[in-house]
Scaffold this motif. Structure first.
Motif: not given
Length: 685
Positions: A457-459, A171-179, A140-144, A431-434
């Protein structure tokens, strides 16, 4: 697909050449280090960082009693219940907790060569790595993301895009995190593109493969007893969720867009006339700006010759005002030349001129006015950041309460696009969104005392700058379902802030029943907003729908004491307000398939209705649950197959809890400061 499978299968990092007593060594791609960053967190780095890291990791290392022990061909690092082992042969890294191995090298062999995938490999743009997945193990994870919450079998890319909907991987919001519910998490500390083959069969259905496009590999490995513990560690690492003002938890009214002051104030007055509880009304992009010259921090004087008077009247009607912006400035704006001369835009390295963003007119033609060629503000330059931040002062002074910080995905994937800090388009893009939202959040904090944005947008780290909304869903039942999964996937990525576009953004107007069901689902998110192309006001869908929406809004406001209590826990621990089944009940594997139902706070179980026939299957976890509407007692675990009329939706409460209910109001300010006056406390025993 960017990944060249044949190429990657042949590329391997050189074996670890030495492991010292400090767990440091050298590879052909530069220094290697394995360290215990904090309790429950191990950090692995390969190579050296020369480019900005953008503060994605906010927590400094914490002592955790590290012990180093030589093992055959490598080293064992022990810290509390964690054991991290590095073995020189084939660069094998293994993470275990309390004697159970959680992460390790891939085990799938190949008939013609030793391994199907390399453990670590060099690529043209960065690094490749692969880890083993247990049989059937979900991730799970990976952002939106809009499809199944369990991303096993999927190919995902951490790359922010103006997705123009919720129907594909983009997607508009991503995050290189998973679990995984087995107890591990991983976070790639990078602003660059990360591609994830999560048990993706063309690579290997047995392995999790990642390609990281950056100059160094900076990987945080997390181990905890349960998913809540993983999210606690991740949000400790990247920042706890920020707080929000009470009024933001009320309903927000918006459309794309109110054409003039009379239409804007007419909608606000109609809300009060019909006694629909609401707190915020929004002036969207074309509502208050001249599109040809935007974004200018200036009102369109033809429609708003006296903006203070208009905003003052909205305030008299009990509304906070949200105003739209984006981080681009039209070439037709009188300030463009001045900003360019000061170096406040991203530049084209080939010419030294501002990088000009040309909009694709296809999505806008016939629906919205085409947008002008624009420069992109360079938030890496401190003077540009300060200028953008401080220009908000006049808006806040005029009566604007919060900014809708739209877009933020437009930095090009070009090495010729250069920022003041030396970074280039591909590495700055995500990272620009952040940076953009941090600047706008800081502006509100500086001028109004508490930071707040309403961002698209998000990161990684965006939880520090609430709030985000979920893009532009299609106005149909599939758009509703995907929006809920997007919210829950964002929750699984350490971010509790979300609002959907009630009724859907495009393809409407929605049918009245869909509008009602979407409104009912939207109650159970951190924030609640009506929005879309054209009319989204509740009185435009018929009297029956209007009455059902009013009842739904009254429920939302009655639950705000419970929401505030739940969010206080979220901000302290990082455990999100909306908790999908794998997060809330990791041991109950049967529950995980129900990926549009979730816990709302610790005690309410929600299962939105996603079909016009009102049919929905609910999975009740172990224990006793009470039907909110019917006060019927159910003993779980079990499935309920329900067919509900439009005024009912699945909402269950744990036995033995008390749910405080606020006194009815039309806006949160009526409660005053401090504790919210209660009308009742519902006890479920």
């Amino acid at each position: 697909m960017r990944l060249d499978l044949a190429r990657l299968q042949e590329l391997h990092l050189a074996d670890l050449r030495s492991v010292g007593t400090a767990a440091a060594g050298v590879t052909e791609r530069g220094p290697f280090r394995l360290e215990a960053h904090a309790p429950g967190i191990v950090r692995l780095t390969i190579g050296s960082r020369t480019l900005p890291d953008y503060g994605l990791v906010t927590a400094s290392p914490e002592p955790c009693g590290v012990r180093l022990t030589p093992v055959p061909d490598g080293l064992l690092l022990a810290a509390g219940p964690l054991r991290a082992t590095i073995v020189a042969e084939d660069f094998q890294v293994t993470l275990a907790r309390n004697g159970t191995t959680l992460l390790g090298p891939p085990k799938d062999a190949h008939f013609r060569r030793r391994y199907r995938l390399p453990r670590f490999a060099a690529t043209e743009k960065g690094f490749f790595l692969a880890i083993d997945l247990a049989e059937g193990e979900p991730v799970y994870g990976h952002g939106e993301k809009w499809s199944r919450l369990d991303h096993r079998g999927q190919w995902l890319v951490s790359w922010n895009e103006d997705a123009l909907g919720v129907n594909a991987e983009a997607s508009y919001k991503n995050c290189p995190f998973a679990w995984s519910p087995r107890g591990w998490g991983l976070f790639v500390n990078t602003p660059g593109r990360v591609s994830h083959g999560v048990g993706f069969a063309p690579l290997s259905h047995r392995s999790y493969a990642l390609e990281v496009e950056d100059e160094c590999l900076d990987l945080f490995l997390i181990a905890a007893a349960d998913p809540a513990g993983i999210l606690e560690r991740f949000t400790w690492l990247t920042g706890r969720p920020g707080a929000v003002p009470r009024w933001s938890l009320g309903a927000w009214l918006s459309r794309a867009y109110y054409r003039d002051a009379d239409e804007f104030l007419g909608a606000a007055a109609k809300v009060r006339e019909l006694a629909l509880p609401m707190d915020v009304i929004t002036l969207d992009g074309r509502a208050w700006q001249d599109t040809r010259t935007r974004f200018a921090f200036q009102w369109d004087s033809r429609r708003y010759p006296e903006p203070r008077a208009v905003l003052g009247r909205a305030g008299e009607l009990g509304f906070r005002v949200c105003c739209w912006e984006y981080p681009l400035v039209s070439v037709h704006n009188p300030a463009f030349a001045e900003l360019a001369a000061k170096g406040f835009f991203l530049t084209d390295e080939r010419t030294g001129d501002p990088w000009l963003h040309e909009w694709d007119p296809a999505p806008f033609g016939g629906v919205l006015t085409p947008l002008p060629t624009s420069g992109i503000i360079d938030f890496t330059r401190p003077e540009a950041w300060a200028w953008w931040r401080d220009r908000h002062a006049t808006l806040f002074a005029a009566g604007v309460d919060v900014i809708k910080s739209d877009f933020g995905e437009q930095v090009p994937d070009s090495p010729y696009c250069r920022a003041w800090n030396g970074d280039r388009g591909p590495r700055l893009h995500n990272v620009y969104a952040l940076l953009y939202n941090a600047c706008v959040h800081e502006a509100r904090e500086r001028f109004l005392g508490q930071g707040l944005v309403f961002a698209r947008a998000g990161w990684a780290g965006s939880q520090r700058y609430p709030v985000q909304w979920g893009g532009d869903p299609q106005a149909d039942w599939g758009g509703l379902a995907a929006s809920i999964r997007g919210m829950l996937s964002w929750s699984c990525s350490g971010n509790p802030w979300y609002a959907t576009d009630i009724g859907g953004f495009y393809g409407g107007p929605p049918e009245p029943l869909l509008f009602v069901r979407w409104c009912q689902a939207a109650v159970f998110a951190s924030h609640m907003r009506f929005h879309g192309l054209g009319e989204r006001e509740p009185w435009l869908f018929g009297e029956e729908a209007q009455n059902l929406v009013r009842a739904t809004l009254e429920l939302r406001y009655s639950l705000i004491p419970y929401i505030e209590r739940s969010l206080a826990l979220t901000c302290a621990t990082g455990v999100p307000l909306c908790r999908p089944m794998p997060l809330a009940f990791p041991e109950a594997r049967e529950a995980h398939a129900f990926d549009t139902q979730y816990l709302f706070g610790p005690d309410l179980l929600v299962a939105p209705v996603l079909a016009p026939d009102g049919e929905v299957t609910v999975w009740l976890p172990d224990g006793v649950w009470w039907d909110w509407h019917e006060l019927e007692r159910h003993v779980g675990p079990k499935r309920l197959r329900l067919a509900l009329p439009p005024d009912r939706f699945p909402l269950f409460v744990r036995e033995g809890v008390e749910i405080p209910l606020a006194i009815p109001v039309q806006r949160t300010a009526e409660w005053g400061e401090g504790d919210i006056p209660l009308a009742a406390v519902r006890r479920f025993a």
